[in-house]
Design a protein around this motif. Sequence first.
Motif, mmCIF file in Angstrom:
data_model
loop_
_atom_site.group_PDB
_atom_site.id
_atom_site.type_symbol
_atom_site.label_atom_id
_atom_site.label_comp_id
_atom_site.label_asym_id
_atom_site.label_seq_id
_atom_site.Cartn_x
_atom_site.Cartn_y
_atom_site.Cartn_z
ATOM 1 N N ARG A 1 6.448 -0.103 4.917
ATOM 2 C CA ARG A 1 7.682 -0.338 4.496
ATOM 3 C C ARG A 1 8.655 0.213 5.456
ATOM 4 O O ARG A 1 8.658 1.262 5.763
ATOM 5 N N GLY A 2 9.781 -0.776 5.929
ATOM 6 C CA GLY A 2 10.850 -0.198 6.567
ATOM 7 C C GLY A 2 11.978 -0.345 5.622
ATOM 8 O O GLY A 2 12.135 -0.291 4.412
ATOM 9 N N VAL A 3 12.997 -0.891 6.409
ATOM 10 C CA VAL A 3 14.262 -1.250 5.883
ATOM 11 C C VAL A 3 14.616 -2.851 6.206
ATOM 12 O O VAL A 3 14.955 -2.727 7.414
ATOM 13 N N ASP B 1 12.120 -1.035 11.586
ATOM 14 C CA ASP B 1 11.610 -2.430 11.556
ATOM 15 C C ASP B 1 10.202 -2.268 11.363
ATOM 16 O O ASP B 1 9.361 -1.717 12.358
#
Lengths: 455, 455
Positions: B230-232, B246
């Motif tokens: 999980r990133g943004v 990413d």
Amino acid sequence: MNAAIDVLQSTHQHINRDRLWQSLMDLAKLGATVKGGVCRLALTDLDRQARDIFVRWCEEAGCTVSIDAVGNIFARRPGRNPNLPPVMTGSHIDTQPTGGKFDGCFGVLAGVEVLRTLNDLGVETEAPLEVVVWTNEEGSRFAPCMMGSGVFAEKFTLEETLTKVDAEGVTVGEALNAIGYAGPRKVSGHAVGAYFEAHIEQGPILEDERKTIGVVMGALGQKWFDLKLRGVEAHAGPTPMHLRKDALVGASVIVGAVNRAALGHQPHACGTVGCLQAYPGSRNVIPGEVRMTLDFRHLEPARLDSMIAEVREVIETTCEEHGLTFELTPTADFPPLYFDKGCVEAVRGAAQGLGLSHMDIVSGAGHDAIFLAELGPAGMSSCLAKAVSATTKSKTPHPMIWPPGVRCCCGRCWRRRMRLPAVNWRLEDQRIAGFGSAHRRVGAAEGCDLLLFTY
Amino acid sequence: MNAAIDVLQSTHQHINRDRLWQSLMDLAKLGATVKGGVCRLALTDLDRQARDIFVRWCEEAGCTVSIDAVGNIFARRPGRNPNLPPVMTGSHIDTQPTGGKFDGCFGVLAGVEVLRTLNDLGVETEAPLEVVVWTNEEGSRFAPCMMGSGVFAEKFTLEETLTKVDAEGVTVGEALNAIGYAGPRKVSGHAVGAYFEAHIEQGPILEDERKTIGVVMGALGQKWFDLKLRGVEAHAGPTPMHLRKDALVGASVIVGAVNRAALGHQPHACGTVGCLQAYPGSRNVIPGEVRMTLDFRHLEPARLDSMIAEVREVIETTCEEHGLTFELTPTADFPPLYFDKGCVEAVRGAAQGLGLSHMDIVSGAGHDAIFLAELGPAGMSSCLAKAVSATTKSKTPHPMIWPPGVRCCCGRCWRRRMRLPAVNWRLEDQRIAGFGSAHRRVGAAEGCDLLLFTY
């Protein structure tokens, strides 16, 4: 310049912050999602309801409203000289399926608030003022995006645009008729004195730099590609490593190359692989095919091409090394755009004159202003905004918003274009503190979707 | 050993190649796809029809057929000594949705051909011989795979297995009843004298090494994981590179690490990312989440663990560097398996005795034999087979198959276990020439799906 700043600082006025806020919240009810966002796709009945409200508000503000054949809505406040081309502002009120309350709407309602404030102050402008709602900026129901401004700027033909279909086969023409927004006005050939678009920031730059205003210099050129890699699908167990032709191993090298190319061409370079799917997508099958997208952006055409050349070389080398074949297909090509120097200077000067922290920035995304820039002097102001969108679990009940962009527009730049006296509307209560931490908290929260960034 | 080889070489007999071929082709009609493959999912009516044919053929060959509660079918040819546990052979006749004609069916019908040939030659064996069809080896309609042999070997309970559902909510129990293959025989507790499974090669090893017979030493241990990064999620245009989180850029580093870990632990190591999807999967949105699978295989437990530790370190470093979080969830864990030394030696000796080129190999995939190995001495022979499956556009109208694995089984190893005289059935017409080029042609052909590989 100094004289202008003196004048600005000595004569500022306030817009009605609560009225602007209330308008944003009223519009956000149409298509409100349970998580606090808005889903109001272009040319649906919800879009019709939002358009009806915009029209009513503008008529109540004394404007004449006209609608063109692609559904763009123009609300005109007369100026002293009806022969002058109008100074225009606006944006869009359609949203993505998981959109937020402010994207697009802020630019439109900031314009409406300007109309109202000019009325409140009894100001007559030299040129007419037009607030515009552009049809289908998002492009999520009908492609392409920026449809209304694109037809207006003659980037797309009206005839072809009206035949575009949504996922259910409904055409743009049918949808416009269904909601009663296929207007009689001719779409193109409309003189533009100037166009300004105020937008909340979609990216994190202003926040990161702790600036209030982004002076938008231009828009990045964009080149997009579809890349298909083909190897040989085979069983993950019985196929030894040295006999594989693994398309995903090749794709992973290319993802890294896109990232490196962008890092190597700063500032302004962006490189993104947004879609990547491995086929057949079984955990014990070596992927025989990967489809991915490549998105390159830069303000300088030569560097944009350099980035692409570097990645292309990696694609060729990687395919050679891993026994893959590839197809690289261009899907979009927008040249870089520089906004009108006078408009840019107007935005910068207004920020300076108002004592607002500011920085030059470049828009990485598409906006209606980019098409409008082909028709007349255009500019954009970007304002620091942090509003928590649709799906976040943030406990902040009341999204925070700082619309100093309105102030900028109503300040120096509009004054200049509109022969206004130096008037300045000020928003109070700029709650900037605590902002970075809110970002971090929300960004890491389980189930959060998007922070509502600026443009 | 030399004496045995002498005996074998002096007394070989032929199986009926055409009859075996015809049986394979007859079975392949059930669920035949337009492209030449077979779609015959477990416990469908097509599976019932195939089972009915198998039962009829075995009864015609004088066997007693019994069916157990999970639908495994046992065709027994009596031996001189009914107190000896049977020598068993078999495989499965269910297929993947895009299966080929030979996977599973070759092992079953090679067994049937042995029954028939023993009858033709009037050979009475010491121990009984059983040819088995195991239920749902593929696992494509009902999970888990290797279901019938798994219950037989008490890896899964009958009760729980009968409650497994397909995509439409039909249970294994219901499906067995619907096709009339919920038999009265108890599933487990069946003595196994020995188990041999003949299989065409699923991997490219024999072809690559130009060998006819693979002597299967054992099966790789497998550890599978789901990995979520999980990133943004953010807009690809306005989000500068240095502020991104990413998830796909991180994932691409991990794909490379899985590949490197496997390359660094040769021989026998496999590392595969079969599934990878980036979310939300929009070309101008930075992926905020990636879900991927990791599949590690090795014959040595310590090296399997080393591979995983190396990749885990890369996952941690990469997430730290790119501002990501991760969840790594184990989804399968099969320890490495070594087949019975006597059985392995029997296969090797038979190949030597018959003058067939051969090599030791390790099964990278799951097979019913792996579960059977827990109940008695087991072995597998893998035979070079190149048959063009379902979806290829190869112009070869008649798939080529070389089943010397049958010859091996009927040769030394079965002779030894079954107290047979040294008998050797030989297949003529081993069309091996032109094979590598066929592979290359088919492998590169547009729209080709799978070569039907080995065992």
